[in-house]
Design an enzyme around this catalytic site. Structure first.
Site, short mmCIF file in Angstrom:
data_model
loop_
_atom_site.label_atom_id
_atom_site.label_comp_id
_atom_site.label_asym_id
_atom_site.label_seq_id
_atom_site.Cartn_x
_atom_site.Cartn_y
_atom_site.Cartn_z
N GLU A 278 -3.42 3.20 -79.13
CA GLU A 278 -5.60 2.98 -79.57
C GLU A 278 -6.41 4.20 -77.95
O GLU A 278 -5.47 4.33 -77.21
CB GLU A 278 -5.43 1.70 -78.76
CG GLU A 278 -7.16 1.77 -78.64
CD GLU A 278 -7.30 0.03 -77.60
OE1 GLU A 278 -6.95 -0.15 -77.30
OE2 GLU A 278 -8.65 -0.60 -77.76
N ARG B 7 9.46 -2.63 -74.21
CA ARG B 7 8.93 -1.63 -73.72
C ARG B 7 9.86 -0.83 -72.45
O ARG B 7 10.64 -1.17 -71.90
CB ARG B 7 7.07 -2.37 -73.47
CG ARG B 7 7.09 -3.18 -72.43
CD ARG B 7 6.50 -3.17 -71.96
NE ARG B 7 5.16 -3.30 -72.97
CZ ARG B 7 3.67 -2.75 -72.61
NH1 ARG B 7 3.53 -1.22 -72.40
NH2 ARG B 7 2.71 -3.33 -74.03
N LYS C 7 -1.36 0.66 -68.56
CA LYS C 7 -2.73 1.78 -68.73
C LYS C 7 -4.35 0.84 -67.72
O LYS C 7 -4.71 2.28 -67.23
CB LYS C 7 -3.69 1.54 -70.42
CG LYS C 7 -2.93 2.31 -71.59
CD LYS C 7 -3.89 2.37 -71.98
CE LYS C 7 -3.04 2.61 -73.67
NZ LYS C 7 -4.05 2.59 -75.21
#
Length: 555
Positions: free
Chosen positions: A34, A258, A268
């Site tokens: 994104e 992850r 983020k």
RNA sequence: UGCCCGAUAGUAUAACGGUAGUACGACAGACUCUGACUCUGUUUGUCUUGGUUCGAAUCCAGGUCGGGCAACCA
């Protein structure tokens, strides 16, 4: 025949699919960021997985921006993401955007409405949340759930036409309000946002949610293996449901864990906070785990790829030791970085028996690991600078450096013997005096002496000045996110130490941004873009392993 | 406590019903004109309880522990 490394579970799935003729053996993956932030080392794992898998199985990888939320997204991020992927050494087959498919996705929604599998909702976010029930109690239908197909079609058209305000209506899938999987309790497909989109401009005021865009985009592109992280596992039934009801290409989603690294944060949101609240100089601050930060820190693409290979791909949560990343970059730089001498904490050394005004040219090997790297010439003279920590007035037993009466080799030059020191009023050593053994010159040593230690130096008259930035881990805590309270309370106050005047070999004045060196006995360093012709700035990528520091720690 | 995922040395990762191995780290040593590199050696592990089997890290069941899920974020 090279030894085959064992397959991770995803490679195993792909291997099986190919063997079974699934998709005629075709492999097409995608990396779907994104565009709302910079890429970090966790993304590197996903990039290496997606692109690596395609390379390995003769497939391709698309770069697809998941740009379904215009509120947070921006082209600035698109550009940085593309640059970072290329820097890592990967090239995508096609550059695509979920927003390219908005018309098609809209048609998909209409299809579901016509099948009676989607409806326009009037309820607010709060009301919807309340009517969804809890994990242990089923949800209850809202009045809108029983709307006719015609009414839904009409309302959805009017949503698109901008007849409603943000939040006034949503489109929901009609699935199962009693599902034990909360994601199946009539999830949102579309919401209204009268917001300018970085690519479609003002064309749309309704935007599909992730769940009604991601899988559909995969399907439109005929992605064979859609890889994502563990938190999307509960979304998979929904991913499959939409594909089945829409009767479109059956992409399949697979999930892996992850990457977590010790002494840093990877979300983020948190990284953005560090930037915006100025705890770091920017997204590319060399202490950041971002790709741009690691690049500026001096990490190489190959070392990051190697790291991703070593951490593996699994479904269990992983917390990787930062030391492994450091090992990977040392491993590469040891083979490729030229050695130079730089004195970071200088103290003057005068060779009492060396002729005043004499200058000798010494030959220094550029890289003992690589004969092709050649050699260079260094100037040697009576007055030098050496590292302050390389001298001790009262050295302990195993100190193999300089001290009164102690012999040590000056790298690429002579063996010297410590004699005396001069101090200032505060007792700090200002000058060290030593004598040299003329017959001990490197390359032609017939002094018959062997010394245990070798130290680095620069000639006072010939040295250049440079700024050196010593970076250390950003956090004191191994896992700042797991600590009580604010993660920012665990920032390492010594994560950056700036040395304004270090003395380096004059040849370093010619170094260009991005060049990498080993400062002998100190670590690997790279030239920062802040450098100017007047002042070179070096960033420390990583220290060398230091057995002496360990030895000292034991005392 | 509804559903889902997971569990092998300190950290990762192999072993695909048949000798639990590898890497990083740690420790000890050799080598060294970088206390680097390299090399040698040592240490540490199958969450638990049952079951299936000649044989289980692996298959099955229960438990324990860890993680995730109820955003008009992705």
């Amino acid at each position: 025949m090279s030894e085959e490394r064992s397959l991770n579970f995803i490679e195993q799935i792909v291997t099986d699919d190919i063997a079974n003729g699934v998709n005629d053996g075709r492999v097409l993956t995608r990396f779907p960021p994104e565009p709302n932030g910079y890429l970090h080392i966790g993304h590197a794992k996903s990039i290496a997985l997606n692109f690596g898998l395609a390379q390995q199985f003769n497939g391709k990888t698309n770069l697809r921006f998941d740009d379904t939320n215009p509120v947070t997204e921006d082209t600035e991020y698109v550009d940085s993401i593309k640059a970072d992927i290329r820097w890592l050494g990967y090239e995508w087959a096609q550059e695509l955007y979920a927003s390219d498919y908005f018309e098609q996705i809209y048609e998909f929604a209409v299809t579901l409405i016509k099948k009676g599998l989607a409806y326009v909702e009037d309820a607010s976010a709060e009301q919807i949340a309340a009517s969804k029930g809890t994990p242990t109690t089923p949800g209850t239908p809202t009045p809108a759930r029983s709307r006719s197909v015609e009414e839904n079609l009409d309302l959805f058209t009017r949503m698109r036409n901008g007849e409603f305000k943000d939040g006034e209506k949503t489109l929901r899938a009609k699935i199962d309000l009693a599902s034990p999987n909360m994601h199946m309790r009539d999830p949102l497909m579309y919401r209204i946002k009268h917001t300018h989109h970085h690519r479609t401009g003002d064309k749309w005021c309704i935007y599909p949610m992730y769940d009604f865009a991601h899988g559909q985009s995969d399907s439109i592109e005929k992605i064979t293996h859609s890889l994502c992280t563990l938190e999307f596992i509960p979304h998979r039934p929904l991913y499959d449901w939409f594909i089945k009801e829409l009767e479109i290409f059956p992409s399949h989603q697979y999930e892996f864990s992850r990457l977590n690294l010790t002494y840093t944060v990877m979300s983020k949101r948190k990284l953005k906070q560090l930037v915006e609240e100025k705890y770091v100089s920017g997204w590319d601050d060399p202490r950041m785990p971002t790709i741009s930060g690691l690049r500026r820190r001096g990490y190489t693409p190959a070392s990051i790829r190697q790291f991703c290979e070593r951490v593996g791909v699994q479904k269990r949560e992983q917390m990787i030791d930062l030391g492994l990343l450091e090992f990977c970059v040392r491993e590469e730089l040891n083979k490729t970085a030229n050695r130079v001498m730089a004195v970071l904490d200088p103290v003057k050394l005068v060779l009492t028996n060396y002729p005043e005004g004499q200058v000798e040219e010494m030959t220094a090997e550029n890289n003992p690991e690589d004969a092709a790297a050649g050699s260079r010439t260094l100037h040697f003279s009576k007055t030098l600078y050496i590292e302050r920590e390389d001298f001790m007035e009262e050295p302990p037993k195993k100190f193999f450096r300089l001290g009164p009466g102690l012999h040590v080799r000056l790298k690429n030059a002579y063996i010297i013997k410590g004699e005396s020191v001069e101090k200032d009023a505060d007792g700090n050593i200002t000058t060290i005096y030593a004598s040299y053994l003329p017959e001990s010159k490197s390359g032609g040593d017939h002094s018959g002496m062997t010394v245990k230690g070798t130290i680095h130096w620069v000639s006072a008259e010939h040295a250049a000045t440079a700024e050196v930035r010593l970076y250390d881990r950003l956090f004191k805590s191994e896992n700042p996110s797991a600590e009580e309270g604010d993660f920012k309370d665990f920032i390492n106050p010594e994560s950056l130490q700036v040395i304004k005047e270090a003395y380096v070999e004059p040849g370093l004045l010619q170094a260009k941004a991005g060049d990498r060196f080993q400062f002998m006995r100190k670590g690997y360093f790279t030239v920062d873009p802040d450098s100017t012709p007047e002042k070179v700035v070096f960033n420390r990528t990583v220290t060398l392993k230091d057995a002496w520091a360990k030895e000292k720690g034991k005392a």
